[in-house]
Scaffold this motif. Structure first.
Motif, PDB file in Angstrom:
ATOM      1  N   CYS A   6       0.857  -1.184   0.000  1.00  0.00           N
ATOM      2  CA  CYS A   6       0.000   0.000   0.000  1.00  0.00           C
ATOM      3  C   CYS A   6       0.896   1.237   0.000  1.00  0.00           C
ATOM      4  O   CYS A   6       1.824   1.331   0.810  1.00  0.00           O
ATOM      5  N   PRO A   7       0.648   2.199  -0.888  1.00  0.00           N
ATOM      6  CA  PRO A   7       1.496   3.382  -0.934  1.00  0.00           C
ATOM      7  C   PRO A   7       1.335   4.295   0.283  1.00  0.00           C
ATOM      8  O   PRO A   7       2.182   5.136   0.528  1.00  0.00           O
ATOM      9  N   VAL A   8       0.290   4.102   1.092  1.00  0.00           N
ATOM     10  CA  VAL A   8       0.059   4.961   2.257  1.00  0.00           C
ATOM     11  C   VAL A   8       0.661   4.360   3.525  1.00  0.00           C
ATOM     12  O   VAL A   8       1.418   5.019   4.238  1.00  0.00           O
ATOM     13  N   CYS A   9       0.343   3.081   3.808  1.00  0.00           N
ATOM     14  CA  CYS A   9       0.771   2.498   5.084  1.00  0.00           C
ATOM     15  C   CYS A   9       1.831   1.415   4.954  1.00  0.00           C
ATOM     16  O   CYS A   9       2.407   0.990   5.951  1.00  0.00           O
ATOM     17  N   GLY A  10       2.095   0.928   3.740  1.00  0.00           N
ATOM     18  CA  GLY A  10       3.141  -0.070   3.530  1.00  0.00           C
ATOM     19  C   GLY A  10       2.716  -1.510   3.770  1.00  0.00           C
ATOM     20  O   GLY A  10       3.537  -2.410   3.682  1.00  0.00           O
ATOM     21  N   GLU A  11       1.446  -1.770   4.092  1.00  0.00           N
ATOM     22  CA  GLU A  11       0.950  -3.132   4.266  1.00  0.00           C
ATOM     23  C   GLU A  11       0.841  -3.820   2.906  1.00  0.00           C
ATOM     24  O   GLU A  11       0.518  -3.167   1.915  1.00  0.00           O
ATOM     25  N   PRO A  12       1.080  -5.137   2.836  1.00  0.00           N
ATOM     26  CA  PRO A  12       0.856  -5.848   1.567  1.00  0.00           C
ATOM     27  C   PRO A  12      -0.626  -5.778   1.188  1.00  0.00           C
ATOM     28  O   PRO A  12      -1.488  -6.018   2.027  1.00  0.00           O
ATOM     29  N   VAL A  13      -0.906  -5.413  -0.054  1.00  0.00           N
ATOM     30  CA  VAL A  13      -2.289  -5.254  -0.483  1.00  0.00           C
ATOM     31  C   VAL A  13      -2.985  -6.609  -0.609  1.00  0.00           C
ATOM     32  O   VAL A  13      -2.344  -7.646  -0.760  1.00  0.00           O
ATOM     33  N   LYS A  14      -4.300  -6.586  -0.525  1.00  0.00           N
ATOM     34  CA  LYS A  14      -5.135  -7.769  -0.668  1.00  0.00           C
ATOM     35  C   LYS A  14      -5.573  -7.843  -2.121  1.00  0.00           C
ATOM     36  O   LYS A  14      -6.034  -6.858  -2.694  1.00  0.00           O
ATOM     37  N   VAL A  15      -5.420  -9.010  -2.735  1.00  0.00           N
ATOM     38  CA  VAL A  15      -5.816  -9.225  -4.124  1.00  0.00           C
ATOM     39  C   VAL A  15      -6.882 -10.300  -4.127  1.00  0.00           C
ATOM     40  O   VAL A  15      -6.706 -11.359  -3.520  1.00  0.00           O
ATOM     41  N   ARG A  16      -8.014 -10.029  -4.786  1.00  0.00           N
ATOM     42  CA  ARG A  16      -9.095 -11.013  -4.849  1.00  0.00           C
ATOM     43  C   ARG A  16      -9.860 -10.835  -6.146  1.00  0.00           C
ATOM     44  O   ARG A  16      -9.745  -9.808  -6.808  1.00  0.00           O
ATOM     45  N   LEU A  17     -10.654 -11.833  -6.495  1.00  0.00           N
ATOM     46  CA  LEU A  17     -11.521 -11.718  -7.651  1.00  0.00           C
ATOM     47  C   LEU A  17     -12.781 -10.970  -7.236  1.00  0.00           C
ATOM     48  O   LEU A  17     -13.285 -11.154  -6.129  1.00  0.00           O
ATOM     49  N   ALA A  18     -13.264 -10.136  -8.119  1.00  0.00           N
ATOM     50  CA  ALA A  18     -14.483  -9.377  -7.857  1.00  0.00           C
ATOM     51  C   ALA A  18     -15.401  -9.509  -9.062  1.00  0.00           C
ATOM     52  O   ALA A  18     -14.942  -9.614 -10.198  1.00  0.00           O
ATOM     53  N   GLY A  19     -16.676  -9.506  -8.810  1.00  0.00           N
ATOM     54  CA  GLY A  19     -17.649  -9.569  -9.889  1.00  0.00           C
ATOM     55  C   GLY A  19     -18.487  -8.305  -9.900  1.00  0.00           C
ATOM     56  O   GLY A  19     -18.667  -7.656  -8.874  1.00  0.00           O
ATOM     57  N   SER A  20     -18.981  -7.959 -11.055  1.00  0.00           N
ATOM     58  CA  SER A  20     -19.844  -6.783 -11.168  1.00  0.00           C
ATOM     59  C   SER A  20     -21.290  -7.228 -11.318  1.00  0.00           C
ATOM     60  O   SER A  20     -21.585  -8.406 -11.526  1.00  0.00           O
ATOM     61  N   SER A  21     -22.202  -6.288 -11.234  1.00  0.00           N
ATOM     62  CA  SER A  21     -23.617  -6.608 -11.396  1.00  0.00           C
ATOM     63  C   SER A  21     -23.915  -7.077 -12.816  1.00  0.00           C
ATOM     64  O   SER A  21     -24.922  -7.724 -13.065  1.00  0.00           O
ATOM     65  N   ARG A  22     -23.033  -6.764 -13.748  1.00  0.00           N
ATOM     66  CA  ARG A  22     -23.199  -7.207 -15.137  1.00  0.00           C
ATOM     67  C   ARG A  22     -22.593  -8.580 -15.396  1.00  0.00           C
ATOM     68  O   ARG A  22     -22.639  -9.081 -16.511  1.00  0.00           O
ATOM     69  N   GLY A  23     -21.980  -9.160 -14.374  1.00  0.00           N
ATOM     70  CA  GLY A  23     -21.398 -10.484 -14.520  1.00  0.00           C
ATOM     71  C   GLY A  23     -19.946 -10.480 -14.970  1.00  0.00           C
ATOM     72  O   GLY A  23     -19.376 -11.530 -15.221  1.00  0.00           O
ATOM     73  N   ASN A  24     -19.346  -9.313 -15.080  1.00  0.00           N
ATOM     74  CA  ASN A  24     -17.935  -9.231 -15.473  1.00  0.00           C
ATOM     75  C   ASN A  24     -17.048  -9.548 -14.279  1.00  0.00           C
ATOM     76  O   ASN A  24     -17.358  -9.205 -13.142  1.00  0.00           O
ATOM     77  N   VAL A  25     -15.934 -10.211 -14.542  1.00  0.00           N
ATOM     78  CA  VAL A  25     -14.979 -10.540 -13.489  1.00  0.00           C
ATOM     79  C   VAL A  25     -13.809  -9.574 -13.587  1.00  0.00           C
ATOM     80  O   VAL A  25     -13.351  -9.236 -14.674  1.00  0.00           O
TER      81      VAL A  25
END
Length: 72
Positions: A6-25
């Motif tokens: 994270c550019p603000v606090c230096g913690e390793p960022v969380k990466v995950r899959l996300a879906g939209s209401s249109r069904g896009n990943v």
């Protein structure tokens, strides 16, 4: 895979899959400490596909190692 901080606090960022209401990943990237620090989405289909292939290969290797060691 490289660790992204994270550019603000230096913690390793969380990466995950996300879906939209249109069904896009997409791939969601955010700060685990406070999502207001850093949040973004990657919507490039080839990048998402490459990440999924890499995750499946990693999972297969992990399952194989557990089976060889007699773990469940």
């Amino acid at each position: 895979m490289k660790t992204i901080l994270c550019p603000v606090c230096g913690e390793p960022v969380k990466v995950r899959l996300a879906g939209s209401s249109r069904g896009n990943v997409s791939i969601a990237v955010s700060c685990p400490k406070d999502g207001r620090h850093f949040r973004g989405f990657i919507n490039d289909p080839p990048t998402i596909e490459a990440l999924l292939i890499q995750l499946k290969a990693s999972q297969s290797t992990r399952n194989l190692n557990c089976a060889e060691n007699g773990e469940v």
